[in-house]
Design an enzyme around this catalytic site. Structure first.
Site, PDB file in Angstrom:
ATOM      1  N   LYS A  60      13.608  13.668  -5.865  1.00 51.83           N
ATOM      2  CA  LYS A  60      12.638  13.743  -5.256  1.00 51.83           C
ATOM      3  C   LYS A  60      12.300  14.551  -4.232  1.00 51.83           C
ATOM      4  CE  LYS A  60      10.805  10.030  -8.051  1.00 51.83           C
ATOM      5  NZ  LYS A  60       9.885   8.711  -7.420  1.00 51.83           N
ATOM      6  N   ASP A 107       3.441  10.299  -9.740  1.00 54.91           N
ATOM      7  CA  ASP A 107       3.454   9.426  -9.896  1.00 54.91           C
ATOM      8  C   ASP A 107       2.073   8.792  -9.125  1.00 54.91           C
ATOM      9  OD1 ASP A 107       6.399   8.803 -10.650  1.00 54.91           O
ATOM     10  OD2 ASP A 107       7.112   9.142  -8.667  1.00 54.91           O
TER      11      ASP A 107
HETATM   12  P1  NAP Z   1      13.260   4.831  -1.710  1.00 56.83           P
HETATM   13  O1  NAP Z   1      12.548   6.578  -1.284  1.00 56.83           O
HETATM   14  O2  NAP Z   1      14.324   4.554  -1.343  1.00 56.83           O
HETATM   15  O3  NAP Z   1      12.271   4.234  -0.628  1.00 56.83           O
HETATM   16  C1  NAP Z   1      12.184   2.630  -0.887  1.00 56.83           C
HETATM   17  C2  NAP Z   1      11.565   2.126   0.216  1.00 56.83           C
HETATM   18  O4  NAP Z   1      11.815   0.514  -0.009  1.00 56.83           O
HETATM   19  C3  NAP Z   1      11.402   2.006   1.304  1.00 56.83           C
HETATM   20  O5  NAP Z   1      10.269   1.602   1.704  1.00 56.83           O
HETATM   21  C4  NAP Z   1      12.179   0.283   2.056  1.00 56.83           C
HETATM   22  O6  NAP Z   1      12.698  -0.095   3.179  1.00 56.83           O
HETATM   23  C5  NAP Z   1      12.018  -0.612   0.976  1.00 56.83           C
HETATM   24  N1  NAP Z   1      12.895  -1.348   0.958  1.00 56.83           N
HETATM   25  C6  NAP Z   1      14.495  -1.184  -0.419  1.00 56.83           C
HETATM   26  N2  NAP Z   1      14.472  -2.398   0.363  1.00 56.83           N
HETATM   27  C7  NAP Z   1      14.207  -3.292   0.683  1.00 56.83           C
HETATM   28  C8  NAP Z   1      14.354  -5.475   0.945  1.00 56.83           C
HETATM   29  N3  NAP Z   1      15.578  -5.293   0.753  1.00 56.83           N
HETATM   30  N4  NAP Z   1      13.855  -5.367   1.985  1.00 56.83           N
HETATM   31  C9  NAP Z   1      12.655  -4.940   1.805  1.00 56.83           C
HETATM   32  N5  NAP Z   1      12.081  -3.531   1.831  1.00 56.83           N
HETATM   33  C10 NAP Z   1      12.660  -2.871   1.030  1.00 56.83           C
HETATM   34  O7  NAP Z   1      12.229   4.315  -2.903  1.00 56.83           O
HETATM   35  P2  NAP Z   1      10.716   4.699  -3.974  1.00 56.83           P
HETATM   36  O8  NAP Z   1      11.509   5.792  -4.931  1.00 56.83           O
HETATM   37  O9  NAP Z   1       9.878   4.762  -3.236  1.00 56.83           O
HETATM   38  O10 NAP Z   1      10.767   3.241  -5.264  1.00 56.83           O
HETATM   39  C11 NAP Z   1      10.549   2.720  -4.660  1.00 56.83           C
HETATM   40  C12 NAP Z   1      10.699   1.238  -5.920  1.00 56.83           C
HETATM   41  O11 NAP Z   1       9.148   2.152  -6.645  1.00 56.83           O
HETATM   42  C13 NAP Z   1      11.667   1.431  -7.103  1.00 56.83           C
HETATM   43  O12 NAP Z   1      11.887  -0.150  -7.360  1.00 56.83           O
HETATM   44  C14 NAP Z   1      11.658   2.050  -8.219  1.00 56.83           C
HETATM   45  O13 NAP Z   1      12.493   1.969  -9.236  1.00 56.83           O
HETATM   46  C15 NAP Z   1       9.563   1.754  -8.373  1.00 56.83           C
HETATM   47  N6  NAP Z   1       8.969   3.140  -8.369  1.00 56.83           N
HETATM   48  C16 NAP Z   1       8.961   2.919  -9.934  1.00 56.83           C
HETATM   49  C17 NAP Z   1       7.576   4.120 -10.594  1.00 56.83           C
HETATM   50  C18 NAP Z   1       7.240   3.267 -11.882  1.00 56.83           C
HETATM   51  O14 NAP Z   1       6.434   4.210 -12.896  1.00 56.83           O
HETATM   52  N7  NAP Z   1       6.167   2.214 -12.286  1.00 56.83           N
HETATM   53  C19 NAP Z   1       7.955   5.037 -10.241  1.00 56.83           C
HETATM   54  C20 NAP Z   1       8.407   5.512  -9.082  1.00 56.83           C
HETATM   55  C21 NAP Z   1       9.241   4.684  -8.032  1.00 56.83           C
HETATM   56  P3  NAP Z   1      12.890   0.625   4.188  1.00 56.83           P
HETATM   57  O15 NAP Z   1      11.689   1.918   4.728  1.00 56.83           O
HETATM   58  O16 NAP Z   1      12.990   0.124   5.391  1.00 56.83           O
HETATM   59  O17 NAP Z   1      14.420   1.377   4.207  1.00 56.83           O
END
Ligand code: NAP
Length: 527
Positions: free
Chosen positions: A313, A351
């Protein structure tokens, strides 16, 4: 092409191309192969490839006769030796005899390897029945050679007496497939029938798009995983997931770019909608390692639009010619459209639209009304500061909410809060954070996602201060967080609703048509 016309007449649904679907049949016994032939016809194959090298034993004369006689579809006989990736390890004379017998007994095609073609031609000594087409094949299990080498390979295959040219190479990168498409188009313009496949997950689009470029056939298996070469889709997927019969030279190509990507439900959603809307497009799974290289290679107007997911992305944003201002602020692009007028890439972020509109709908169902967004003035707590966190925070801010960011890495929460003019919290502080009631909570971390479904980002006790709780995680649909929020009486909005919402927006941008909202909900099991 005789066979294609025949099966068009037998009416396997609507059909816009002549490319055949060939079911490779690999079984221990002749009776099992016969059984699979009938299954292949019922599933929608046009032709079967009988892999003699997989039979534990067979009597050449009676069994080949039986296989030809009982086959309800045109046949292709292959007797692949070990040295070309098959199972046969006997002498060449026995193998050539069996293939010659296939020709004499009425096989529609036989396959002979380029490396053996010269010897086989000598063996036949000109005795080739007119009806049988000879496929001369070459397999490369390591890589896809340069365009020049592929050109030379095709010339050698032709010189070996091929009625149909076949080569299969291996995709080290998805851009390898482009060279194979070029060769296919080139052969088609000289009316040389060609089967050109690129093996492996990165080569998948070679198997689906061959009708667009004029390929003679593609392979489709009866069962997932029961493949004769890596990366083959099932016949069911070709027909129903990718609308294979509807692909023609004008078909626009779309796809979801990611790594990994095979789990994505987007192709299911868009291809169904394309079919029902009569839109000439196909939506693929695109396993991409190097996004700039992908965009540079597939730069024609036929490659019309892409969804982007993890980990592309941010890079997508940097490679677009123009980016929507909100996507720029979020720092992530999840939708790329090639502008038809100048071919430039335009990136945006759907999104945030998907999530925010689902949350607004939830609040309206809870009684909010009026022309202003029901988010205006609300305290909106976002857990997470990654791509989805940023999207939610910007979206909520834009709608007039007061935004609070809570993140495991506090520094990232602070950074995002400063940019959008909000407050930052550590995850630990969230438990005791309840300055007011009626707040909104949005989890944008992967906490609670399969397989760790027992995890949740906030204790249930803290949830009673929230009017609405949203979770971006969509596997499972009802996460522990959402289940517990429901128990304390909060309205919930699922990640599936966000996914569907962002897909509506992308569909409209891709096609210029209104998204079939009810259909999307049905496909996602979210009526
Ligand atoms: P990302 O950019 O990798 O960000 C992940 C975030 O989650 C960061 O803030 C990270 O914190 C935090 N995190 C990850 N593991 C953690 C844990 N064990 N404990 C506490 N905090 C944790 O990922 P993203 O693209 O934003 O996606 C995040 C989630 O949203 C995923 O599950 C994805 O499937 C979902 N999503 C859903 C849709 C939909 O259409 N429903 C669309 C997009 C994304 P740190 O900063 O501390 O690393």
């Amino acid at each position: 092409m005789e066979i294609a016309v025949e099966s068009m007449a037998s009416g396997v649904g609507m059909r816009k191309n002549e490319t055949l679907i060939c079911a490779p049949l690999m079984a221990d016994t002749v009776d099992q192969v016969v059984n699979l032939m009938h299954k292949s016809k019922a599933t929608g194959a046009d032709i079967v490839e009988i892999r003699l090298d997989h039979l534990k034993s067979f009597d050449p004369h009676s069994d080949i006769q039986k296989l030809i006689k009982e086959c309800p579809l045109p046949t292709l006989f292959t007797y692949r030796p070990i040295w070309e990736g098959g199972q046969y390890d006997g002498d060449e004379n026995t193998r050539f005899n069996a293939l010659q017998l296939c020709m004499k007994l009425g096989a529609d095609h036989i396959d002979i390897e380029l490396k053996a073609a010269h010897e086989f031609n000598k063996f036949l000594n000109g005795g080739k029945p007119e009806k049988c087409k000879v496929i001369v094949s070459s397999h490369n299990y390591d890589s896809t050679p340069s365009s020049e080498e592929l050109g030379n390979l095709v010339a050698r295959i032709q010189a070996a007496g091929a009625d149909i040219v076949k080569f299969a190479t291996t995709a080290v990168d998805i851009t390898d497939v482009a060279r194979v498409f070029q060769i296919t188009v080139h052969c088609q313009s000289f009316q040389v029938p060609i089967i050109a496949m690129v093996m492996g997950e990165r080569g998948l689009m070679s198997r689906i798009l061959c009708p667009k470029f004029g390929g003679y056939l593609t392979f489709g298996t009866l069962e997932a995983g029961k493949v004769s070469a890596p990366g083959q889709p099932t016949i069911e997927q070709l027909l129903n997931l990718y609308n294979f019969r509807l692909i023609d030279s004008d078909t626009k190509v779309f796809g979801i770019i990611g790594k990994p990507v095979s789990h994505s439900k987007s192709p299911k959603l868009y291809n169904r909608a394309f079919r029902e809307d009569g839109f000439n497009g196909v939506f693929l799974h695109l396993l991409v390692d190097d996004l700039p290289k992908f965009f540079d290679t597939y730069s024609s107007s036929d490659f019309s639009g892409f969804s982007c997911t993890i980990p592309h992305k941010e890079v997508a944003l940097s490679r677009c010619d123009e980016v929507d201002p909100v996507a720029k602020s979020i720092g992530a692009v999840n939708c790329v459209i090639r502008r038809p007028n100048d071919g430039k890439l335009f990136g945006c972020n759907t999104d945030y639209i998907g999530a925010i509109s689902a949350i607004e709908d939830g609040l309206r169902e809870n009684g909010a009304s009026g022309p202003v967004s029901p988010l205006a003035g609300k305290l909106f707590v976002v857990i997470g500061a990654g791509g989805a966190g940023k999207a939610l925070a910007y979206g909520a801010k834009e709608k007039g909410a007061r935004v609070v960011i809570a993140n495991r890495t506090y520094e990232r929460a602070k950074e995002l809060a400063e940019i959008i003019g909000g407050q930052a919290l550590s995850l630990a502080d969230l438990e005791s954070f309840h300055p007011e009631s009626g707040m909104i909570l949005a989890n944008t971390t992967s906490i609670g996602m399969q397989p760790k479904i027992e995890e949740t980002p906030v204790p249930q006790e803290a949830l009673k201060h929230y009017e609405l709780v949203f979770d971006a995680v969509y596997t499972p649909k009802i996460t522990r967080l959402l289940g517990e929020a429901q128990e304390v009486g909060a309205k919930i909005v699922t990640g599936v609703e966000m996914f569907i919402g962002q897909a509506y927006e992308q569909y409209e941008r891709f096609t210029g048509l209104p998204a079939p909202k009810q259909l999307f909900k049905e496909i996602m099991g979210d009526h």
